[in-house]
Write a protein that holds these residues in place. Sequence first.
Motif, PDB file in Angstrom:
ATOM      1  N   LYS A 242       0.825  -1.210   0.000  1.00 61.16           N
ATOM      2  CA  LYS A 242       0.000   0.000   0.000  1.00 61.16           C
ATOM      3  C   LYS A 242       0.861   1.261   0.000  1.00 61.16           C
ATOM      4  CE  LYS A 242      -3.444   2.464   2.777  1.00 61.16           C
ATOM      5  NZ  LYS A 242      -4.271   2.872   1.639  1.00 61.16           N
ATOM      6  N   ARG A 243       1.973   1.234   0.741  1.00 65.43           N
ATOM      7  CA  ARG A 243       2.768   2.440   0.939  1.00 65.43           C
ATOM      8  C   ARG A 243       3.708   2.731  -0.238  1.00 65.43           C
ATOM      9  NH1 ARG A 243       6.908   3.482   6.058  1.00 65.43           N
ATOM     10  NH2 ARG A 243       7.965   5.290   5.182  1.00 65.43           N
ATOM     11  N   GLU A 244       4.258   1.685  -0.872  1.00 66.58           N
ATOM     12  CA  GLU A 244       5.298   1.873  -1.876  1.00 66.58           C
ATOM     13  C   GLU A 244       4.709   1.890  -3.290  1.00 66.58           C
ATOM     14  OE1 GLU A 244       8.590   2.668  -3.719  1.00 66.58           O
ATOM     15  OE2 GLU A 244       8.467   2.621  -1.522  1.00 66.58           O
ATOM     16  N   PRO A 245       4.751   3.021  -3.999  1.00 68.10           N
ATOM     17  CA  PRO A 245       4.182   3.101  -5.357  1.00 68.10           C
ATOM     18  C   PRO A 245       4.824   2.128  -6.343  1.00 68.10           C
ATOM     19  CG  PRO A 245       4.601   5.297  -4.484  1.00 68.10           C
ATOM     20  CD  PRO A 245       5.234   4.333  -3.528  1.00 68.10           C
ATOM     21  N   SER A 246       6.112   1.809  -6.167  1.00 66.13           N
ATOM     22  CA  SER A 246       6.779   0.897  -7.091  1.00 66.13           C
ATOM     23  C   SER A 246       6.252  -0.527  -6.988  1.00 66.13           C
ATOM     24  CB  SER A 246       8.292   0.902  -6.840  1.00 66.13           C
ATOM     25  OG  SER A 246       8.591   0.378  -5.565  1.00 66.13           O
ATOM     26  N   LEU A 247       5.509  -0.820  -5.925  1.00 68.95           N
ATOM     27  CA  LEU A 247       4.924  -2.152  -5.754  1.00 68.95           C
ATOM     28  C   LEU A 247       3.480  -2.223  -6.240  1.00 68.95           C
ATOM     29  CD1 LEU A 247       6.262  -3.141  -2.196  1.00 68.95           C
ATOM     30  CD2 LEU A 247       7.289  -3.570  -4.424  1.00 68.95           C
ATOM     31  N   HIS A 248       2.998  -1.145  -6.842  1.00 69.80           N
ATOM     32  CA  HIS A 248       1.623  -1.133  -7.356  1.00 69.80           C
ATOM     33  C   HIS A 248       1.588  -1.769  -8.740  1.00 69.80           C
ATOM     34  CE1 HIS A 248       0.483   2.442  -4.511  1.00 69.80           C
ATOM     35  NE2 HIS A 248       0.817   1.334  -3.877  1.00 69.80           N
TER      36      HIS A 248
ATOM     37  N   TYR B 181       2.283  -7.799  -7.118  1.00 71.02           N
ATOM     38  CA  TYR B 181       2.184  -7.407  -5.718  1.00 71.02           C
ATOM     39  C   TYR B 181       0.729  -7.232  -5.281  1.00 71.02           C
ATOM     40  CZ  TYR B 181       7.108  -6.762  -6.561  1.00 71.02           C
ATOM     41  OH  TYR B 181       8.419  -6.986  -6.905  1.00 71.02           O
ATOM     42  N   TYR B 182      -0.162  -6.927  -6.223  1.00 70.88           N
ATOM     43  CA  TYR B 182      -1.585  -6.927  -5.896  1.00 70.88           C
ATOM     44  C   TYR B 182      -2.039  -8.345  -5.544  1.00 70.88           C
ATOM     45  CZ  TYR B 182      -2.027  -2.143  -7.688  1.00 70.88           C
ATOM     46  OH  TYR B 182      -1.907  -0.787  -7.884  1.00 70.88           O
ATOM     47  N   PHE B 183      -1.599  -9.325  -6.344  1.00 73.34           N
ATOM     48  CA  PHE B 183      -1.935 -10.709  -6.026  1.00 73.34           C
ATOM     49  C   PHE B 183      -1.308 -11.128  -4.699  1.00 73.34           C
ATOM     50  CE2 PHE B 183      -2.445 -11.367 -10.789  1.00 73.34           C
ATOM     51  CZ  PHE B 183      -3.828 -11.439 -10.722  1.00 73.34           C
ATOM     52  N   LEU B 184      -0.103 -10.637  -4.432  1.00 67.35           N
ATOM     53  CA  LEU B 184       0.552 -10.931  -3.158  1.00 67.35           C
ATOM     54  C   LEU B 184      -0.250 -10.350  -1.995  1.00 67.35           C
ATOM     55  CD1 LEU B 184       2.921 -12.103  -1.611  1.00 67.35           C
ATOM     56  CD2 LEU B 184       4.214 -10.015  -2.092  1.00 67.35           C
ATOM     57  N   SER B 185      -0.827  -9.167  -2.188  1.00 72.91           N
ATOM     58  CA  SER B 185      -1.678  -8.567  -1.159  1.00 72.91           C
ATOM     59  C   SER B 185      -2.931  -9.409  -0.930  1.00 72.91           C
ATOM     60  CB  SER B 185      -2.072  -7.144  -1.568  1.00 72.91           C
ATOM     61  OG  SER B 185      -0.953  -6.309  -1.641  1.00 72.91           O
ATOM     62  N   MET B 186      -3.522  -9.896  -2.020  1.00 75.45           N
ATOM     63  CA  MET B 186      -4.685 -10.776  -1.885  1.00 75.45           C
ATOM     64  C   MET B 186      -4.315 -12.041  -1.120  1.00 75.45           C
ATOM     65  SD  MET B 186      -6.416 -10.486  -5.677  1.00 75.45           S
ATOM     66  CE  MET B 186      -7.614 -11.754  -5.278  1.00 75.45           C
ATOM     67  N   LEU B 187      -3.136 -12.594  -1.405  1.00 70.60           N
ATOM     68  CA  LEU B 187      -2.678 -13.788  -0.704  1.00 70.60           C
ATOM     69  C   LEU B 187      -2.488 -13.497   0.779  1.00 70.60           C
ATOM     70  CD1 LEU B 187      -1.653 -16.741  -0.974  1.00 70.60           C
ATOM     71  CD2 LEU B 187       0.641 -15.793  -1.309  1.00 70.60           C
TER      72      LEU B 187
ATOM     73  N   LYS C 190      13.306  -9.045  -4.460  1.00 71.16           N
ATOM     74  CA  LYS C 190      14.279  -7.984  -4.190  1.00 71.16           C
ATOM     75  C   LYS C 190      13.608  -6.681  -3.773  1.00 71.16           C
ATOM     76  CE  LYS C 190      18.343  -5.714  -6.163  1.00 71.16           C
ATOM     77  NZ  LYS C 190      17.944  -4.354  -5.754  1.00 71.16           N
ATOM     78  N   LYS C 191      12.510  -6.311  -4.417  1.00 69.74           N
ATOM     79  CA  LYS C 191      11.848  -5.050  -4.088  1.00 69.74           C
ATOM     80  C   LYS C 191      11.324  -5.053  -2.660  1.00 69.74           C
ATOM     81  CE  LYS C 191      10.498  -3.267  -8.626  1.00 69.74           C
ATOM     82  NZ  LYS C 191       9.383  -2.771  -9.440  1.00 69.74           N
ATOM     83  N   ILE C 192      10.810  -6.199  -2.210  1.00 64.95           N
ATOM     84  CA  ILE C 192      10.293  -6.283  -0.840  1.00 64.95           C
ATOM     85  C   ILE C 192      11.453  -6.240   0.145  1.00 64.95           C
ATOM     86  CG2 ILE C 192       9.114  -7.784   0.811  1.00 64.95           C
ATOM     87  CD1 ILE C 192       7.258  -8.658  -1.382  1.00 64.95           C
ATOM     88  N   ARG C 193      12.558  -6.929  -0.178  1.00 66.90           N
ATOM     89  CA  ARG C 193      13.733  -6.869   0.699  1.00 66.90           C
ATOM     90  C   ARG C 193      14.249  -5.444   0.820  1.00 66.90           C
ATOM     91  NH1 ARG C 193      15.788 -11.212  -2.319  1.00 66.90           N
ATOM     92  NH2 ARG C 193      17.455  -9.857  -3.112  1.00 66.90           N
ATOM     93  N   ASP C 194      14.337  -4.745  -0.314  1.00 69.16           N
ATOM     94  CA  ASP C 194      14.829  -3.363  -0.292  1.00 69.16           C
ATOM     95  C   ASP C 194      13.905  -2.467   0.515  1.00 69.16           C
ATOM     96  OD1 ASP C 194      16.900  -4.199  -1.855  1.00 69.16           O
ATOM     97  OD2 ASP C 194      16.056  -3.448  -3.745  1.00 69.16           O
ATOM     98  N   MET C 195      12.591  -2.685   0.374  1.00 67.61           N
ATOM     99  CA  MET C 195      11.622  -1.885   1.119  1.00 67.61           C
ATOM    100  C   MET C 195      11.747  -2.130   2.621  1.00 67.61           C
ATOM    101  SD  MET C 195       9.079   0.275   0.920  1.00 67.61           S
ATOM    102  CE  MET C 195       7.652   0.815   1.859  1.00 67.61           C
TER     103      MET C 195
END
Length: 328
Positions: free
Chosen positions: A66-72, A76-82, A313-318
């Motif tokens: 929700k917070r990081e625009p690069s994850l939109h 990552y939407y499917f990951l949020s649903m999961l 990688k993006k989640i680790r960096d975040m």
Amino acid sequence: MLSLRVGHRLPYSMSDSNTTDFTNPSTFVLLGVPSLEEAYVWISIPFCAMYAIAVLGNVTTLFMVKREPSLHKPMYYFLSMLAATDLVLSTSILPKTLSIFWFNSREISFSACLTQMFFLHCFTVIESGIFVAMAFDRYVAICHPLRHSTILTNRMMAKIGLAVVLRGGVLVLPFSLLAQRWPYCRTNVIAHSYCRHIAVVTLACADIQVSSYYSIFVLFFVISLDLLFIALSYSHILRALFSLPSKEAWLKAFGTCSSHLCAFLVFYIPDVFSTVIHRFCHNVPLHVLILIDNVHFLLPPMLHPIIYGMRTKKIRDMLLRVFTLKRS
């Protein structure tokens, strides 16, 4: 509509309760984990730790996306649903299980039992559908990379999410509707720590073949259909990967699928193991079966955030950025 009337309060012994006459109880009694009552406090420690890790990990995932625009993005939407589905699954059983362990609170109302049954089985089907959607996302990303953003638009994502949720609701709703119709006249003691569908309907003093056959149909329909779609997606993905010119490109492309494959295996292997144990291993003690059932609903929600946190990688960096800001 099922008429609910309070019957005689049954003792927690199955052998005693089978001789008690009553009609359609307003409450059921959950047996918990029989023969391990003295170890409830010790059993609750790993259960509580797994649940805490699951809640923390999945809430963190939702917060980061929700917070990081690069994850939109679709992945990552499917990951949020999961993550949201895992939260519902673990929360639908563990609080009541812990109340049995800590406070001996075994009673559950008839309506609450049917609600728990619906959420448990519905969100299991939804989670399986999410893995199919994630496999489709990986197929489009690798086999049609230039069209990924035009195929998986926000509108398409909303349609896929709605279809996954509706499929779960439509397939599982008859579980609760049929269970509500049956008369319960011998015992209200459920031989489990939560309202598992088959554990509830086997208490009915009626022919429950409809419920039994329908549950088998849903099981094989969901598993066979979802595994077929996932297998087809990955057959096309592997064909595209083997056509890549260099090993580095192959590893990079396959790395985007590894998280999904790990999370998929973590979800299906315990589920298949639990099903096989219940269907074919009839000599397994009841308390072992109940513990396996509880763990197989807690293990995937706990491991999924860890898998995606380590492999993406993006989640680790975040995560590193968040912890760095907190320390400074």
